[in-house]
Design an enzyme around this catalytic site. Structure first.
Site, PDB file in Angstrom:
ATOM      1  N   SER A  44     -92.603  -1.852 -27.085  1.00 11.06           N
ATOM      2  CA  SER A  44     -93.082  -0.614 -28.518  1.00 11.06           C
ATOM      3  C   SER A  44     -93.812  -1.179 -29.227  1.00 11.06           C
ATOM      4  O   SER A  44     -94.128  -0.739 -30.372  1.00 11.06           O
ATOM      5  CB  SER A  44     -91.485  -0.280 -28.495  1.00 11.06           C
ATOM      6  OG  SER A  44     -90.107  -0.158 -28.244  1.00 11.06           O
ATOM      7  N   ARG A 122     -69.229 -11.550 -35.663  1.00 10.81           N
ATOM      8  CA  ARG A 122     -68.039 -10.666 -35.836  1.00 10.81           C
ATOM      9  C   ARG A 122     -66.818 -11.436 -35.939  1.00 10.81           C
ATOM     10  O   ARG A 122     -66.166 -11.071 -36.616  1.00 10.81           O
ATOM     11  CB  ARG A 122     -67.524  -9.137 -35.121  1.00 10.81           C
ATOM     12  CG  ARG A 122     -67.861  -7.904 -35.374  1.00 10.81           C
ATOM     13  CD  ARG A 122     -67.178  -6.956 -34.253  1.00 10.81           C
ATOM     14  NE  ARG A 122     -68.681  -5.662 -34.398  1.00 10.81           N
ATOM     15  CZ  ARG A 122     -68.690  -5.231 -33.475  1.00 10.81           C
ATOM     16  NH1 ARG A 122     -68.100  -5.026 -32.387  1.00 10.81           N
ATOM     17  NH2 ARG A 122     -69.713  -3.616 -33.027  1.00 10.81           N
ATOM     18  N   CYS A 161     -66.974   0.152 -33.318  1.00  8.18           N
ATOM     19  CA  CYS A 161     -66.790   1.215 -33.507  1.00  8.18           C
ATOM     20  C   CYS A 161     -65.432   2.335 -33.496  1.00  8.18           C
ATOM     21  O   CYS A 161     -64.195   2.818 -34.321  1.00  8.18           O
ATOM     22  CB  CYS A 161     -67.140   2.857 -33.146  1.00  8.18           C
ATOM     23  SG  CYS A 161     -68.004   2.855 -31.642  1.00  8.18           S
ATOM     24  N   SER A 191     -70.708   8.924 -25.970  1.00  6.81           N
ATOM     25  CA  SER A 191     -72.311   8.483 -26.663  1.00  6.81           C
ATOM     26  C   SER A 191     -71.613   6.258 -27.813  1.00  6.81           C
ATOM     27  O   SER A 191     -72.577   6.287 -27.974  1.00  6.81           O
ATOM     28  CB  SER A 191     -72.579   8.331 -28.460  1.00  6.81           C
ATOM     29  OG  SER A 191     -70.754   9.214 -29.071  1.00  6.81           O
ATOM     30  N   GLU A 215     -63.128  -3.767 -24.855  1.00  9.66           N
ATOM     31  CA  GLU A 215     -62.129  -3.224 -25.580  1.00  9.66           C
ATOM     32  C   GLU A 215     -61.244  -3.095 -26.735  1.00  9.66           C
ATOM     33  O   GLU A 215     -61.416  -3.300 -27.623  1.00  9.66           O
ATOM     34  CB  GLU A 215     -62.936  -1.916 -25.790  1.00  9.66           C
ATOM     35  CG  GLU A 215     -62.739  -0.813 -26.593  1.00  9.66           C
ATOM     36  CD  GLU A 215     -64.907  -0.509 -27.015  1.00  9.66           C
ATOM     37  OE1 GLU A 215     -64.407   0.491 -28.480  1.00  9.66           O
ATOM     38  OE2 GLU A 215     -64.939  -1.068 -26.891  1.00  9.66           O
ATOM     39  N   HIS A 255     -64.850   9.371 -32.139  1.00  8.50           N
ATOM     40  CA  HIS A 255     -63.470   8.804 -31.377  1.00  8.50           C
ATOM     41  C   HIS A 255     -61.817   9.397 -32.118  1.00  8.50           C
ATOM     42  O   HIS A 255     -62.071   9.744 -33.398  1.00  8.50           O
ATOM     43  CB  HIS A 255     -63.536   7.242 -31.694  1.00  8.50           C
ATOM     44  CG  HIS A 255     -64.217   6.131 -30.529  1.00  8.50           C
ATOM     45  ND1 HIS A 255     -65.183   7.297 -29.756  1.00  8.50           N
ATOM     46  CD2 HIS A 255     -65.418   5.696 -30.990  1.00  8.50           C
ATOM     47  CE1 HIS A 255     -66.317   6.625 -30.061  1.00  8.50           C
ATOM     48  NE2 HIS A 255     -66.248   5.107 -30.219  1.00  8.50           N
ATOM     49  N   ASN A 342     -68.376   7.579 -34.417  1.00  2.00           N
ATOM     50  CA  ASN A 342     -68.229   6.661 -34.303  1.00  2.00           C
ATOM     51  C   ASN A 342     -70.195   6.159 -34.754  1.00  2.00           C
ATOM     52  O   ASN A 342     -70.140   5.545 -34.385  1.00  2.00           O
ATOM     53  CB  ASN A 342     -68.377   6.198 -32.489  1.00  2.00           C
ATOM     54  CG  ASN A 342     -69.214   7.454 -31.560  1.00  2.00           C
ATOM     55  OD1 ASN A 342     -68.684   8.654 -32.223  1.00  2.00           O
ATOM     56  ND2 ASN A 342     -70.039   6.846 -31.106  1.00  2.00           N
TER      57      ASN A 342
END
Length: 364
Positions: A44, A122, A161, A191, A215, A255, A342
């Site tokens: 890009s 995180r 999220c 999404s 998750e 969510h 989310n």
């Protein structure tokens, strides 16, 4: 609250992706921040933004977040990560999705504050997972991080999220009643899986996918870290056992989660509702440009919250609760259903709110 005389100059890394596009929308006409640089992949780089997101085969501009590409970025040139001019920036927003996120964020954090939606940092001890209004005090870990790593800047991470809605709704419960165990089942929008590889339309149509890789472990670890306490330069995780089942459902955005909480002390429904309202009414982010009018709402209608109805509350920044009831399985406990957007509070717009909180605290 002081307002900056000169807007803070910000760059968006991963600007052509879905989260990068959410950043562009969230920062449009922002009173405090000005997007001055956009970075993406080598493919890009060197193109005007609208050309960088144009599909080379169909010629269609792949703008994924609704509406039109904001005028302010249409003619901006996209550069590669290595071409970013750090001496002309005050802040970096990272929407990098690749495995290279940690290396890239480290490069910029040596010089600048980095607010990230990626999972790269995180789980490091000196990096807080922040939700503005929930664990603001953990921002003070910035100084420990700088000292440990010999950085001028720092990295601050948003949670996964799915964790966002759970941690927000758990905060007033945990602070007022404690929490021993939490059982949660999520019904997550497609999404949330991103675009690459994302979720196959054939897999999710007329279906529910009962497993999302990695998750559940993220939710367990992140919830305890967010609700933990900062002590002697370290976060002491909250002593909560979280068991969750994360599923994917044919919903585009937002969510929904069904939550059971065993509290440490007895609860009364009216008191719990009042505590949630008090918490929302006195939330620390009140007055910030991206903050919702209502941080948390509790619906009395037993059919709420619903993704299609509640996803746009306060621009997707309000977390909704409903079906709030005393639970009979636990000696002390409540159950409820929550809804969190989310792609807004759980992603780019939440990151912008975090940056606003940092400015308010004098960290930018």
């Amino acid at each position: 609250m002081k307002i900056p005389l000169v807007k803070k100059r910000v760059a968006i890394l991963g600007a052509t992706g879905a989260v990068g596009q959410e950043f562009i929308v969230s920062l449009k006409d922002h009173p405090w921040f000005e997007v001055t640089q956009l970075a993406a992949s080598e493919r890009s780089a060197g193109k005007k933004y609208t050309e960088a997101i144009r599909d080379p085969n169909s010629g269609i501009v792949k703008w994924q977040v609704g509406g039109e590409v904001p005028q302010y970025v249409r003619e901006m040139m996209v550069v590669s990560i290595d071409q970013i001019k750090t001496d002309e920036l005050d802040l970096v927003f990272s929407a990098v999705e690749s495995d290279a996120a940690r290396e890239i964020e480290t490069k910029f954090a040596k010089e600048l504050p980095v607010v990230s939606t990626s999972s790269a940092y995180r789980y490091d001890e000196d990096v807080p997972i922040l939700i503005p209004g929930i664990n603001d005090e953990q921002v003070e870990l910035i100084e420990t991080q700088r000292k440990n790593r010999n950085w001028k800047g720092y990295v601050l991470s948003l949670p996964n999220c799915t964790t966002t809605g759970l941690a927000i709704t758990m905060k007033p419960l945990y602070d007022n009643y404690g929490a021993k165990r939490v059982f949660m089942t999520s019904m997550q929008a497609i999404s949330g899986a991103g675009r690459s590889p994302g979720v196959s339309a054939l897999d999710v149509t007329d279906n529910l996918i009962p497993y999302i890789p990695k998750e559940e472990g993220k939710v367990r670890i992140e919830t305890a870290k967010i609700l933990g306490k900062l002590k002697d330069g370290k976060i002491i995780p909250a002593d909560i056992k979280v068991s969750c089942t994360c599923t994917r459902v044919p919903v585009i955005d937002g969510h929904t989660e069904s939550v059971f909480v065993e509290t440490s002390v007895p609860t009364k429904l009216a008191d719990v509702t009042n505590k949630i309202h008090e918490f929302s009414d006195h939330i620390s982010v009140i007055g910030l440009p991206s903050a919702p009018k209502d941080y948390l709402v509790v619906h009395q209608d037993p059919t709420r919250p619903q993704p299609r109805i509640d996803r746009e509350l306060d621009g997707g920044m309000t977390t909704s609760m409903g079906r709030l009831e005393e639970d009979q399985i636990f000696e002390n406990g409540v159950k409820y259903v929550l809804f969190s957007h989310n792609k807004k509070m759980g992603s780019a717009k939440g990151a912008v709110l975090l940056a606003e909180m940092l400015y308010k605290k004098g960290k930018l």
